[in-house]
Design an enzyme around this catalytic site. Sequence first.
Site, short mmCIF file in Angstrom:
data_model
loop_
_atom_site.label_atom_id
_atom_site.label_comp_id
_atom_site.label_asym_id
_atom_site.label_seq_id
_atom_site.Cartn_x
_atom_site.Cartn_y
_atom_site.Cartn_z
N ARG A 1 7.79 -8.63 15.59
CA ARG A 1 8.19 -7.28 15.19
C ARG A 1 7.21 -6.28 15.75
NH1 ARG A 1 7.59 -3.55 10.74
NH2 ARG A 1 9.59 -2.61 10.18
N HIS B 1 0.84 -1.19 0.00
CA HIS B 1 0.00 0.00 0.00
C HIS B 1 0.88 1.24 0.00
CE1 HIS B 1 1.21 -0.56 4.18
NE2 HIS B 1 0.91 0.72 4.39
N HIS C 1 4.81 0.01 0.00
CA HIS C 1 5.56 -0.79 0.97
C HIS C 1 4.66 -1.86 1.57
CE1 HIS C 1 3.83 2.71 3.01
NE2 HIS C 1 3.81 2.03 4.13
N ASP D 1 0.82 5.25 1.86
CA ASP D 1 0.17 5.96 2.97
C ASP D 1 -0.52 7.22 2.43
OD1 ASP D 1 1.16 4.05 4.71
OD2 ASP D 1 2.93 5.24 5.23
#
Length: 334
Positions: A271, A204, A261, A206
């Site tokens: 993570r 996607h 990304h 941002d």
Amino acid sequence: MVVLSQPILENFSYINTSCKPTTTHFTGIPVVDLLDPEAKNIIVKACQEFGFFKVDNHGVPIEAVAKLEAEAVRFFGLPQHEKDQAGPPNPFGYGNKSIGPNGDVGWVEYLLLNANPQLIMNSSLTFPGNSQLFWKVVHEYVGAVRKMSCQVLELIAEGLKIEPRNVLSRLIKDERSDSCLRVNHYPPCPPAQQEEKLIGFGEHTDPQVISVVRSNNSTGLQIALRDGTWVSVPPDQSSFFIDVGDSLQVLTNGRFRSVRHRVIADSLKGRVSMIYFGGPPLSEKIAPLPCLMEEGEESLYTDFTWSEYKKSAYKTRLGDNRLGIFEKKIQVPL
């Protein structure tokens, strides 16, 4: 770290191995030292070529980072029924696996929080444990990262030779700014999927002006280069990574490109990432900056407000080109 309750794995996505190959680590990511006199020029070049760069000497106190990460680890380590008390996000709160309202899912759980400094300490969201301490830690972190984001945006203005210097930073300095903070937790892959590349958060861009990413020392973040190749970003828990958002792409009339990304779940380690999304006020008109436009240059986009763009983006899937419906069809002379 706590592993998410086991979902029905066929609902999740994996990397398509027929796509362009992904390198192990990409060493060409631009690195910007904010104390470097050439920082403004390095940032502009990075935004033009990648829409992405790493920032050192950022001025964000390591204590603020460590405290928020500790709070995130504590929260995500709670039993599921306790975490569920902070959700579902409407729009803020706790989410688990579902990303948005249109069917996107990921191997992730997250907190989505309002990052407007005027509203953080008065939020109605409560969290298990010391809720007041949690919001105090969030307030401290957001204040420091917001300050650094404004510095980066002002360096961009200098590098583009546009005035006033705060032409971009004012958008997130505004007391009505529509900014948010997302804290993501990607648990290790289940044993049966450790040979697969399970997608934690799908590809996607941002929507906001700028995104500031910090993660623990775990791999997973990948960006797409201009030729469509996906490359892995080496983890660095002492630095921040900056993403160009869709709004900054429009404000620069396409000179900068928002970066696509995604996050791939790690097979061994969890993570935790913390992303500050610097957004303008809802009523702000998003259009190419007049001070940047050259004589005779046409806008590549129809005008829209940030509120209109948010509503439009909310109706799309994660990987859609959200700017597509606002792009003008420019006639090229024969």
